[in-house]
Design an enzyme around this catalytic site. Structure first.
Site, PDB file in Angstrom:
ATOM      1  N   SER A   1      83.644  19.238 -17.058  1.00 25.41           N
ATOM      2  CA  SER A   1      84.332  20.353 -17.264  1.00 25.41           C
ATOM      3  C   SER A   1      84.092  21.515 -16.328  1.00 25.41           C
ATOM      4  O   SER A   1      83.127  21.539 -15.616  1.00 25.41           O
ATOM      5  CB  SER A   1      83.631  20.882 -18.898  1.00 25.41           C
ATOM      6  OG  SER A   1      84.008  22.204 -18.973  1.00 25.41           O
TER       7      SER A   1
ATOM      8  N   TYR B   1      75.096  23.663 -22.236  1.00 23.47           N
ATOM      9  CA  TYR B   1      76.448  23.027 -22.103  1.00 23.47           C
ATOM     10  C   TYR B   1      76.650  22.834 -20.707  1.00 23.47           C
ATOM     11  O   TYR B   1      77.058  21.849 -19.975  1.00 23.47           O
ATOM     12  CB  TYR B   1      77.375  23.734 -22.666  1.00 23.47           C
ATOM     13  CG  TYR B   1      78.879  23.399 -22.559  1.00 23.47           C
ATOM     14  CD1 TYR B   1      79.041  22.045 -22.955  1.00 23.47           C
ATOM     15  CD2 TYR B   1      79.768  23.777 -21.743  1.00 23.47           C
ATOM     16  CE1 TYR B   1      80.435  21.314 -22.933  1.00 23.47           C
ATOM     17  CE2 TYR B   1      81.112  23.266 -21.406  1.00 23.47           C
ATOM     18  CZ  TYR B   1      81.301  21.928 -22.057  1.00 23.47           C
ATOM     19  OH  TYR B   1      82.560  21.409 -21.962  1.00 23.47           O
TER      20      TYR B   1
END
Length: 340
Positions: A166, A192
């Protein structure tokens, strides 16, 4: 065959694929025949994972979908031929071993492994080993799975491993001193971000070690995609802080209009898994169905302008970081991954 490494982003140059941010899975799979090929897609029963499974099957592949929620998987995959659903939880090492063992008893080769499943922006949770859940699910579980499936990947003589990363890797480098937030305050975006950086570094090192056996690895930024359930547990304040949602918690219409559809969001991982354009390339971070450029501080990022969220951070393709993470991951998982 090009046996160069993407260590420190040496190969991070667009290949001018002819595709872009609006390209869909239908565009990138055109003319590609996967008849006789075997694939595994983790999280292949929702969002871009489900779209990836549908695309592979339509091109002739046989696909196995490991699932934590078997009922949801059966529901979402109903009516799709050549799909096998098996139980697996990425935060449970024993279930990963059991899944891989069962797969290897019925499959000699594995042509495509898409490490697609992931969690994002969750409150602090730990697996049974005490490891932070985003690191455990997004990286450690996929490392163990890939290691256990290595014999079948190697036998395929041309397999590809795609780690769904990502733009979020830009939020944090990997924290080698305290990856599990044992001695620092928990910040979900840092958790994350480092798990996505880990996805990139894993692809770099796996490609370095695997290419001699015909196994190439890639990491992927799908783009900002509408209609996935990835951010389902994130507090609204996070989205408001980034400027994507208004005070009432609604996504701003001008932001929504710029998001990718599911078919566009899944395009880059399908492209990486199947395109002949990457036959002699690996270890690269890709976006918009092409190889991304290195972000050396020359790209202006704006969260309410999704097309500006591009490029790969040098720390997440760094050679030393990639080697160091591999060794640490073997230690944390207790899984030796000797690529030979």
């Amino acid at each position: 065959m090009n046996l160069k490494d993407n260590y420190s982003g040496a190969l991070q140059q667009p290949v001018h694929s002819g595709f872009n941010a609006t390209s869909t899975v239908h565009d990138v799979i055109k003319g590609i025949d996967l008849t006789g090929k075997t694939a595994i897609v983790t999280g292949g029963y929702a969002g871009i994972g489900l779209e990836t499974v549908k695309t592979f099957v339509a091109a002739g592949a046989k696909v196995t979908v490991p699932a934590r929620d078997i009922h949801k998987a059966a529901n979402n995959l109903k009516g799709i031929n050549n799909v096998t659903i098996e139980t697996m939880d990425l935060m449970d090492p024993a279930s990963i071993d059991a899944f891989a063992e069962k797969f290897l008893t019925t499959n000699d080769t594995l042509d495509i492994l898409v490490n697609n499943a992931g969690i994002m922006w969750v409150p602090l949770q730990r697996d049974k080993r005490g490891y932070e859940s985003q690191l455990s699910t997004n990286h450690l579980g996929h490392f163990q799975l890939t290691a256990k499936l290595w014999p079948a990947l190697k036998k395929a003589r041309g397999a590809r491993v795609v780690n769904v990363s990502s733009y979020g890797h830009q939020m944090a480098p990997f924290n080698f001193e305290d990856p599990n937030f044992t001695n620092r305050a928990y910040e979900t975006l840092q958790g994350y971000g480092q798990s996505k950086t880990a996805n990139n570094l894993f692809a770099v090192e796996l490609d370095h070690r695997g290419k001699a056996f015909g196994v190439r690895a890639f990491s992927v930024h799908p783009g900002s995609v509408n209609g996935t359930d990835l951010g389902r547990v994130a507090p609204m304040a996070l989205f408001q802080q980034m400027g994507t949602h208004d005070e009432a918690g609604n996504i701003r219409p001008e932001v929504a209009a710029k998001l990718k559809s599911i078919e566009q969001g899944a395009a880059t991982q399908v492209w990486c898994a199947t395109t002949p354009q990457l036959n002699d390339l690996g270890g690269v971070y890709c976006e918009d169905a092409d190889v991304a450029v290195l972000d050396e501080g020359n790209i202006a990022h704006n969260y309410n302008e999704p097309s500006s969220l591009r490029g790969v951070q040098p720390y997440s393709v760094d050679a030393e970081n990639a080697r160091k993470l591999w060794a640490l991951t073997e230690k944390l998982t207790g899984v030796a991954f000797p690529v030979n």
